[in-house]
Design a protein around this motif. Structure first.
Motif, PDB file in Angstrom:
ATOM      1  N   ASP A 269       1.017  -1.116   0.077  1.00 40.21           N
ATOM      2  CA  ASP A 269      -0.048   0.010   0.050  1.00 40.21           C
ATOM      3  C   ASP A 269       0.897   1.078   0.050  1.00 40.21           C
ATOM      4  O   ASP A 269       1.866   1.232   0.649  1.00 40.21           O
ATOM      5  CB  ASP A 269      -0.828  -0.034   1.165  1.00 40.21           C
ATOM      6  N   GLN A 270       0.552   2.103  -0.701  1.00 33.24           N
ATOM      7  CA  GLN A 270       1.275   3.363  -0.877  1.00 33.24           C
ATOM      8  C   GLN A 270       1.600   4.101   0.592  1.00 33.24           C
ATOM      9  O   GLN A 270       2.726   4.577   0.633  1.00 33.24           O
ATOM     10  CB  GLN A 270       0.383   4.495  -1.618  1.00 33.24           C
ATOM     11  N   SER A 271       0.627   4.092   1.380  1.00 34.35           N
ATOM     12  CA  SER A 271       1.033   4.550   2.936  1.00 34.35           C
ATOM     13  C   SER A 271       2.013   3.872   3.444  1.00 34.35           C
ATOM     14  O   SER A 271       2.701   4.387   4.184  1.00 34.35           O
ATOM     15  CB  SER A 271      -0.344   4.639   3.552  1.00 34.35           C
ATOM     16  N   GLY A 272       1.946   2.557   3.411  1.00 32.28           N
ATOM     17  CA  GLY A 272       3.166   1.663   3.696  1.00 32.28           C
ATOM     18  C   GLY A 272       4.382   1.994   3.188  1.00 32.28           C
ATOM     19  O   GLY A 272       5.199   1.982   4.043  1.00 32.28           O
ATOM     20  N   LEU A 273       4.308   2.239   1.856  1.00 29.51           N
ATOM     21  CA  LEU A 273       5.522   2.484   1.332  1.00 29.51           C
ATOM     22  C   LEU A 273       6.255   4.169   1.794  1.00 29.51           C
ATOM     23  O   LEU A 273       7.466   3.872   2.096  1.00 29.51           O
ATOM     24  CB  LEU A 273       5.543   2.876  -0.119  1.00 29.51           C
ATOM     25  N   TYR A 274       5.432   4.923   2.216  1.00 30.52           N
ATOM     26  CA  TYR A 274       5.974   6.196   2.634  1.00 30.52           C
ATOM     27  C   TYR A 274       6.318   6.014   4.225  1.00 30.52           C
ATOM     28  O   TYR A 274       7.582   6.372   4.447  1.00 30.52           O
ATOM     29  CB  TYR A 274       4.812   7.093   2.929  1.00 30.52           C
ATOM     30  N   SER A 275       5.784   4.904   4.869  1.00 30.27           N
ATOM     31  CA  SER A 275       6.516   4.540   6.117  1.00 30.27           C
ATOM     32  C   SER A 275       7.741   3.751   6.268  1.00 30.27           C
ATOM     33  O   SER A 275       8.538   3.991   6.826  1.00 30.27           O
ATOM     34  CB  SER A 275       5.123   3.618   6.803  1.00 30.27           C
ATOM     35  N   LEU A 276       7.768   2.833   5.017  1.00 27.30           N
ATOM     36  CA  LEU A 276       8.786   1.919   5.249  1.00 27.30           C
ATOM     37  C   LEU A 276       9.899   2.660   4.644  1.00 27.30           C
ATOM     38  O   LEU A 276      11.215   2.350   5.290  1.00 27.30           O
ATOM     39  CB  LEU A 276       8.280   0.872   4.303  1.00 27.30           C
ATOM     40  N   ARG A 277       9.666   3.674   3.877  1.00 29.04           N
ATOM     41  CA  ARG A 277      10.920   4.505   3.064  1.00 29.04           C
ATOM     42  C   ARG A 277      11.706   4.999   4.624  1.00 29.04           C
ATOM     43  O   ARG A 277      12.835   5.267   4.495  1.00 29.04           O
ATOM     44  CB  ARG A 277      10.428   5.392   2.137  1.00 29.04           C
ATOM     45  N   LEU A 278      11.035   5.367   5.420  1.00 30.48           N
ATOM     46  CA  LEU A 278      11.553   6.081   6.491  1.00 30.48           C
ATOM     47  C   LEU A 278      12.620   5.098   7.371  1.00 30.48           C
ATOM     48  O   LEU A 278      13.742   5.594   7.749  1.00 30.48           O
ATOM     49  CB  LEU A 278      10.573   6.568   7.656  1.00 30.48           C
ATOM     50  N   SER A 279      12.402   3.813   7.103  1.00 30.41           N
ATOM     51  CA  SER A 279      13.334   3.096   8.001  1.00 30.41           C
ATOM     52  C   SER A 279      14.628   2.771   7.122  1.00 30.41           C
ATOM     53  O   SER A 279      15.522   2.086   7.813  1.00 30.41           O
ATOM     54  CB  SER A 279      12.660   1.636   8.085  1.00 30.41           C
ATOM     55  N   LEU A 280      14.818   3.128   5.811  1.00 28.17           N
ATOM     56  CA  LEU A 280      15.946   2.625   4.837  1.00 28.17           C
ATOM     57  C   LEU A 280      17.090   3.648   5.347  1.00 28.17           C
ATOM     58  O   LEU A 280      16.739   4.657   5.933  1.00 28.17           O
ATOM     59  CB  LEU A 280      15.542   3.120   3.228  1.00 28.17           C
TER      60      LEU A 280
ATOM     61  N   PRO B  82       6.952  12.986   9.893  1.00 28.36           N
ATOM     62  CA  PRO B  82       8.149  12.569   8.735  1.00 28.36           C
ATOM     63  C   PRO B  82       7.321  11.786   7.659  1.00 28.36           C
ATOM     64  O   PRO B  82       8.013  11.690   6.532  1.00 28.36           O
ATOM     65  CB  PRO B  82       8.804  11.455   9.575  1.00 28.36           C
ATOM     66  N   LEU B  83       6.269  11.173   7.903  1.00 26.77           N
ATOM     67  CA  LEU B  83       5.574  10.627   6.412  1.00 26.77           C
ATOM     68  C   LEU B  83       5.064  11.508   5.461  1.00 26.77           C
ATOM     69  O   LEU B  83       5.160  11.333   4.369  1.00 26.77           O
ATOM     70  CB  LEU B  83       4.386   9.796   7.142  1.00 26.77           C
ATOM     71  N   LYS B  84       4.800  12.638   6.006  1.00 28.03           N
ATOM     72  CA  LYS B  84       4.178  14.030   5.230  1.00 28.03           C
ATOM     73  C   LYS B  84       3.178  13.394   4.115  1.00 28.03           C
ATOM     74  O   LYS B  84       2.975  13.764   3.245  1.00 28.03           O
ATOM     75  CB  LYS B  84       5.560  14.541   4.533  1.00 28.03           C
ATOM     76  N   ILE B  85       2.288  12.762   4.819  1.00 34.41           N
ATOM     77  CA  ILE B  85       1.012  12.364   3.831  1.00 34.41           C
ATOM     78  C   ILE B  85      -0.038  13.308   3.819  1.00 34.41           C
ATOM     79  O   ILE B  85      -0.452  13.856   4.960  1.00 34.41           O
ATOM     80  CB  ILE B  85       0.458  10.966   4.199  1.00 34.41           C
ATOM     81  N   GLN B  86      -0.606  13.709   2.547  1.00 34.95           N
ATOM     82  CA  GLN B  86      -1.609  14.721   2.495  1.00 34.95           C
ATOM     83  C   GLN B  86      -2.875  13.785   2.723  1.00 34.95           C
ATOM     84  O   GLN B  86      -3.178  12.732   2.508  1.00 34.95           O
ATOM     85  CB  GLN B  86      -1.407  15.266   1.000  1.00 34.95           C
ATOM     86  N   ARG B  87      -3.925  14.715   2.958  1.00 33.49           N
ATOM     87  CA  ARG B  87      -5.108  14.031   3.366  1.00 33.49           C
ATOM     88  C   ARG B  87      -5.780  13.469   1.983  1.00 33.49           C
ATOM     89  O   ARG B  87      -6.443  12.361   2.086  1.00 33.49           O
ATOM     90  CB  ARG B  87      -6.394  15.198   3.649  1.00 33.49           C
TER      91      ARG B  87
END
Length: 340
Positions: free
Chosen positions: A196-207, A317-322
């Motif tokens: 899921d795209q939301s998960g990608l934003y989250s997972l990218r932070l862990s790299l 840190p995720l910076k997800i727009q609504r």
């Protein structure tokens, strides 16, 4: 003989499931004094424990909202980390009371798995993350790529459908646990990470170098994420569902964690009914709760917008727009049925 034994085993499993499903979950929750909530094993912004074991996140706040509705106390929750493979068994068996773990609502899960979904707390879609060094601008350029994906998910099925529909070849690199998928992508065992795209934003932070990875523009699926409960207990289903809608309705009314007590003085009968102060209101008691259930939710975690912005919004840190998760009155899909 083998068929007889198999039939007996299946029958026992069905009876066990029916017993778990038909139990009065609210009574059990009140008896033990907390809500047992199934969450992710660790997804930044959605559900993750800190070094002291304290859980925070978008889905965690939803669990807290249920506890606030029932007990008037958002802390009365215990968390069970679940993998994509184990989450449904944990719910079906009664190990958890509710699953709040970035889970997609599908027809097979609603029917064959004996679960109930209704409220969508996050409208999402599946995407792709790649290293910038690949110099790829579109998912349609990924033919022949090795793709990291978690087993037991709609993600795995959508991936196969997308590549087949577009006549593309790919090499799946499949793992059961989220941590294994993350490690494989970080180690370069695959070219692409899909979820899921939301998960990608989250997972990218862990790299180790998040800025060296991009998320491609394509969204290849509809992923309505939300909580699930077992079938067979309509009262519990109603509580879980309307807790979510109460968060959205509070935002529609402009009721926040800070002004909730002040809003009790509103002259709007809908607001007063929602907060349990309108004369003869029975909304809360009809749910099996108190008429202050919605007030307690907002006091405990805020409204939907506050939960979103605190955990995954533009200033995190995720910076997800609504986006699709804006209120319906602001171009999004978040919409609460009338609470009256």
């Amino acid at each position: 003989m083998k068929k007889t034994l198999l039939s007996a085993a299946i029958g026992a499993a069905v009876l066990g499931f029916a017993s778990a499903a038909s139990a009065a979950t609210l009574d059990n929750v009140k008896s033990k004094g907390f809500v047992q909530c199934g969450v992710n094993t660790g997804l930044a912004g959605f559900a993750a424990p800190d070094s002291a074991g304290n859980w925070t996140g978008f889905d965690v706040d939803y669990c807290k909202a249920i506890a606030a509705a029932i007990f008037g106390d958002p802390s009365k929750v215990k968390y069970t980390p679940t993998t994509a493979q184990s989450r449904f068994t944990a719910l079906q068996s009664g190990e958890i009371d509710v699953l709040a773990r970035n889970t997609t609502w599908t027809i097979s899960r609603d029917t064959a798995l004996g679960l109930n979904f209704r409220y969508v707390n996050y409208y999402d879609g599946q995407g792709f993350m790649i290293p910038k060094s690949l110099n790829v601008k579109s998912a349609l350029e990924l033919s022949g790529a090795a793709v990291c994906v978690q087993s037991g998910t709609t993600t795995e099925l959508n991936l196969a459908d997308y590549f087949k529909a577009n006549n593309l070849q790919y090499n799946p690199v499949v793992f059961e646990k989220l941590e294994e998928v993350n490690a494989a992508y970080q180690a370069g065992r695959c070219d692409v990470y899909t979820t899921d795209q939301s998960g990608l934003y989250s997972l990218r932070l862990s790299l180790s170098n998040p800025e060296e990875h991009i998320i491609l523009p394509e969204i290849i699926s509809k992923e309505p994420l939300g909580p699930a409960v077992r079938q067979g207990d309509d009262q519990w289903f109603d509580i879980v569902m309307w807790t979510g809608y109460a968060l959205v309705q509070a935002e529609e009314f402009g009721i926040t964690q800070k002004n909730v007590d002040e809003m009790k003085n509103s002259t709007n009968p809908d607001v007063r009914r929602f907060l349990g102060v309108e004369k003869d209101t029975k909304i809360g008691t009809d749910l099996g709760l108190t008429n202050e259930w919605a007030t307690n939710i907002v006091k405990g975690v805020g409204n939907y917008g506050e939960v979103f912005e605190r955990n995954i919004g533009a200033n995190t840190p995720l910076k997800i727009q609504r986006g699709l998760n804006a209120l319906w009155s602001k171009g999004g899909l978040q919409y609460a049925p009338p609470i009256r």
